[in-house]
Every structure is written in C-alpha cells, then in structure tokens.
Motif scaffolding. Structure first.
Motif, PDB file in Angstrom:
ATOM      1  N   MET A  54       0.916   3.507  -9.693  1.00 29.53           N
ATOM      2  CA  MET A  54       0.336   2.231  -9.254  1.00 29.53           C
ATOM      3  C   MET A  54      -0.215   1.472 -10.459  1.00 29.53           C
ATOM      4  O   MET A  54       0.003   0.258 -10.610  1.00 29.53           O
ATOM      5  CB  MET A  54      -0.790   2.479  -8.247  1.00 29.53           C
ATOM      6  N   TYR A  94      -4.359   1.899  -6.207  1.00 23.43           N
ATOM      7  CA  TYR A  94      -3.596   1.390  -5.063  1.00 23.43           C
ATOM      8  C   TYR A  94      -4.108   0.014  -4.650  1.00 23.43           C
ATOM      9  O   TYR A  94      -3.318  -0.878  -4.307  1.00 23.43           O
ATOM     10  CB  TYR A  94      -3.689   2.366  -3.889  1.00 23.43           C
ATOM     11  N   LEU A 135       5.975  -0.759  -1.554  1.00 27.44           N
ATOM     12  CA  LEU A 135       5.472   0.604  -1.690  1.00 27.44           C
ATOM     13  C   LEU A 135       6.098   1.503  -0.630  1.00 27.44           C
ATOM     14  O   LEU A 135       6.491   2.643  -0.922  1.00 27.44           O
ATOM     15  CB  LEU A 135       3.948   0.621  -1.575  1.00 27.44           C
TER      16      LEU A 135
END
Length: 465
Positions: A54, A94, A135
């Motif tokens: 990430m 994230y 994602l």
C-alpha cells in the motif's frame, strides 16, 4: 503427454481436474470459503507486511514507480490530508491508499527488490477505477495466480500418476491452513515461490527424450524463473525455493536412471542459472538501495547485515532484539516447526454443543493434524508403497513409485534448509514460516499417500487366482 495425443475423454478429465482445482483453491485463498483457517486469522494475517505494498502504491502515485529506488515501504501521510479522513481497520498505509493521501515521509524496506509493489503500482496507474475496486481486483488476481500455480503442480501429478493421486494432492492444498492464509496476500505473491519448480517440472517432462540437446535451454529457463521469483518477492525463503525447484529434477533422475555425468552437468546448469539470477538480483537491489540512500555500497552493507541477522551472526553485532534468535538452538527451532498445525478441526467443531464434552475436546486436541503426524504418515505410506510396488501387477508403475518416494524425502530438505540455515529468522517468524512445509513436502507426501492407497486396492496375481 501432449494435448494433441489425448483422446476426447482424457482431455475432458484433464480440463476437469484443472477447473475443479483452480476453483477450490481460488475460493479458499480469496474468501476462506472452506473455513480451513480461523476467520479472524485469515482476515488479518500478514496485513502489516502487506501494508508495504500500500505504501509503495501511494509513493508511486505521488512521485513515480521508481521513486525511492522502486522499493516497498511505509509512509507518513501529510497531516493536513489525514485530519479529515477516518482511519481504516487495517491501518494508515491502507487509509493513505484508499483515500488518495500523500506522504510527507517514506521509509523503504530494503531487503528485497519489491517487484510486486512495482507491478501493482503499474496496474494501479493503468486501471481507471476507484482504489477500493482496484484493491479488490489485486486480491482476486493474486489468489487466482496462486491457485493456477498450485494447479499446474497438481496437473503434473495427474499426468504422472492419474486422477486419484491428483485428488489427494488437491485435498492437501485445499486443507492447508497456511496456504489459505497466504494465498491472496499481495506482499507474498505465493505463486512466485512455485514458479521455478513448475518450470523444471514441465521442461523435463517435455524434453525427456531429447535432454542431451537441451542443457543450455534448461539453464536459461531456470535463470528466467528464479529471476522472476527474486524480482517479485525477493529472497524470502530462497533456499526452500531452490531446493523445491530441484524436486522434479530428482524425480526424473531416478525414473530415467540418469548416469553420473548427466546428473553433474544438469545440476551445474541449474546451479549456474539460479546463481546468476540471484547475483543480478543482488546487484539490482544494491542500486535500488543506493538510489534510496547514499550509494551502491550501502546496498552491499545492508545485504550482508540482513544475512547475518537471519542466520548465525554474532549477537553482539546486532540490536538486543535479535539476541534470542541468534543464540537459539537449531534443533529446537526444527522441533517447533515439526509441531506446527497443518489442519485444525476446531475450525469446524469448536462452536458445537459437542465441544462441551470432555471426550470430544480431547479428540479435538488429538485431531489437530500436526506436521510430525504427517511425517510419520508419509513414512508409513512410503514403506507400504515400496512393498506393494514389488508385486508383479505393479511392475509397470514401480519405477514411477520408487522415484516418487525418493523425491518426497528429498523435498523435505526444502523447508528444513530454511529452518536450519536461516535459523534466527525461523525462530522469530513462527507466525508464518510453517508455510514452508507446503514447499513442496506435503504435496509430494500426499501423492505418496494417494499412490499407496491406490496400489493396495489393486488385486495381485495371487488374489486374482
């Protein structure tokens, strides 16, 4: 056996095995559909490590894919950006990716080239969708690639030993809680570990009849496969990967009764191909670290330091946090991993009313399938298969079974190599390194198990008479 030589029914069976295997593994890896792993463990396993991906994607979006040497890492979001953004359950990396934040500071992880982060950064740039959808698609892609890689191995077993053996191997992969929790992790990219072995499996299978003319090509294939592995997830479990790669080599050496000269030449080709791949990967990593720090020699120093702290370095040369791992006994580390759990029935029955019964609780403890249970099982099944293969009715299959037995016990060296050589790393990382038993020892072990069951269901000449 090439597709053009398959009958229609054989082709249907082969395609069926591939489809069933991919679907079973994919849904296990992506959603834990078969409840092989405890759900919270599955949802959170190695998310802290995956957060480096990430961070890399945020850094790539902000400064370019090759910024900070293209290395993965963690960043600190700009305070003005982060103040109005709610945090996500998985952490700040994230949050930064999903809400398109920017970093004030980026700390690279310098122990691997970070190719998986570069690939996902490229896909992140090319796919015109929201970060949430992207994602999700990255998880789907990774789980699918992992399922396909393992299915390619299962397909090899199917062609060499038939459908029932392939089913045993599929079952071992589906029921492995460690494969399940790693299957979709973006950092680990599980499929890359198996790529060199898959390349060797199918290369030797295809060129068995013309091997003498394929030596250079074999070295090139290994160079490419190992280079991809090192680029995608670096030197994670590298000794295991290299020995796993040689398992099908051992199988064909025994099956086709190679002479000593052949063995030496082809082993050297494999060693040269993989050695050159690792050397060039090290050089690339040194340049990457140099770009992120102050120069090429910083990379060299970091690699030497990282190797020492993971193996048998002197405790006084490293921070105190590494002292226990560097001073730990190798035998104790190996025993710890032999005692690990392959499959846990508690995931199915612990909430049942039956779990209140003392006898049932005892059975649940016994039925936690530990790796040393499997080792004992595979020893017994190897002996039974060896004994049964001496019967006349199995004469045609005997060389295959003998080669399988030898290869299975060679394959055990793959996980042991990491537990022993990288003892300090193994001592610390008991939350993940049980995965190594599946590279590829349990796969071959269950193939022996299935072969023994099948062999003992065949009628011998005496029983037929």
């Amino acid at each position: 056996m090439q597709l053009k030589h398959l009958s229609q029914s054989e082709l249907v069976k082969k395609v069926g095995i591939w489809v069933v295997s991919i679907l079973l593994l994919f849904f296990g890896f992506y959603t834990n559909l078969w409840h092989v792993a405890e759900q919270q463990w599955f949802a959170n396993h190695q998310k802290d490590t995956e957060a480096h991906i990430m961070g890399r994607m945020v850094k790539s979006r902000q400064d370019g894919i090759f910024s900070a040497g293209g290395l993965n890492g963690w960043g600190t979001a700009k305070r003005t950006d982060a103040e109005w953004i709610p945090s996500t359950a998985l952490g700040p990396q994230y949050t930064a990716y999903l809400y398109k934040l920017s970093f004030d500071k980026f700390s690279p992880y310098m122990s691997q080239p970070g190719g998986q982060g570069m690939v996902f950064s490229l896909l992140d740039r090319l796919i015109p969708l929201s970060p949430q959808v992207k994602l999700w698609s990255f998880y789907v892609l990774t789980a699918l690639l992992s399922a396909i890689a393992l299915t390619a191995i299962i397909g090899w077993f199917y062609e060499a030993f038939g459908g029932w053996v392939a089913i045993f191997v599929i079952g071992s992969a589906v029921l492995s809680q460690w494969l399940t929790v790693f299957g979709k992790n973006l950092w680990w990219s599980l499929w890359a570990f198996y790529l060199p072995m898959i390349a060797v499996m199918y290369f030797l299978k295809r060129y068995r009849e013309t091997l003498d003319r394929q030596l250079i090509r074999f070295g090139i294939v290994i160079f490419i496969a190992v280079s991809i592995k090192c680029f995608i997830n670096g030197y994670e479990y590298i000794t295991t990967t290299l020995l796993m790669m040689m398992a099908p080599f051992v199988y064909y050496v025994i099956l086709d009764k190679w002479n000593r000269q052949q063995c030496v030449k082809w082993t050297l080709a494999a060693g040269l191909g993989s050695g050159v791949a690792i050397f060039f990967s090290f050089i690339m990593l040194c340049f990457q670290i140099g770009a992120a720090k102050d120069g090429f020699m910083d990379g060299v120093e970091h690699i030497i330091w990282s190797f020492g702290k993971r193996t048998y370095g002197e405790a006084e040369d490293f921070p105190p946090v590494y002292a226990a791992s560097l001073e730990a006994g190798t035998i104790g580390v190996v025993i710890t991993y032999m005692n690990g759990i392959f499959f846990d029935l508690n995931n199915y029955f612990s909430q049942s009313n039956l779990s209140k019964l003392l006898v049932f609780n005892f059975l649940l403890k016994v039925l936690k399938v530990r790796y040393y249970y499997l080792i004992v099982l595979f020893v017994v099944m190897s002996a039974l298969l060896f004994w049964r293969s001496n019967k006349e009715i199995l004469a045609e299959r005997r060389p295959h079974y003998i080669a399988l037995i030898w290869t299975t016990w060679f394959s055990m060296l793959a996980p042991l190599s990491w537990f022993v050589i990288f003892k300090a790393h193994s001592y610390i990382h008991t939350h993940m390194s049980f995965l190594l038993w599946q590279m590829p020892f349990t796969l071959f072990g269950f193939a022996v198990f299935g072969s023994a069951v099948i062999a003992w269901t065949k009628k011998t000449a005496s029983t037929q008479g």
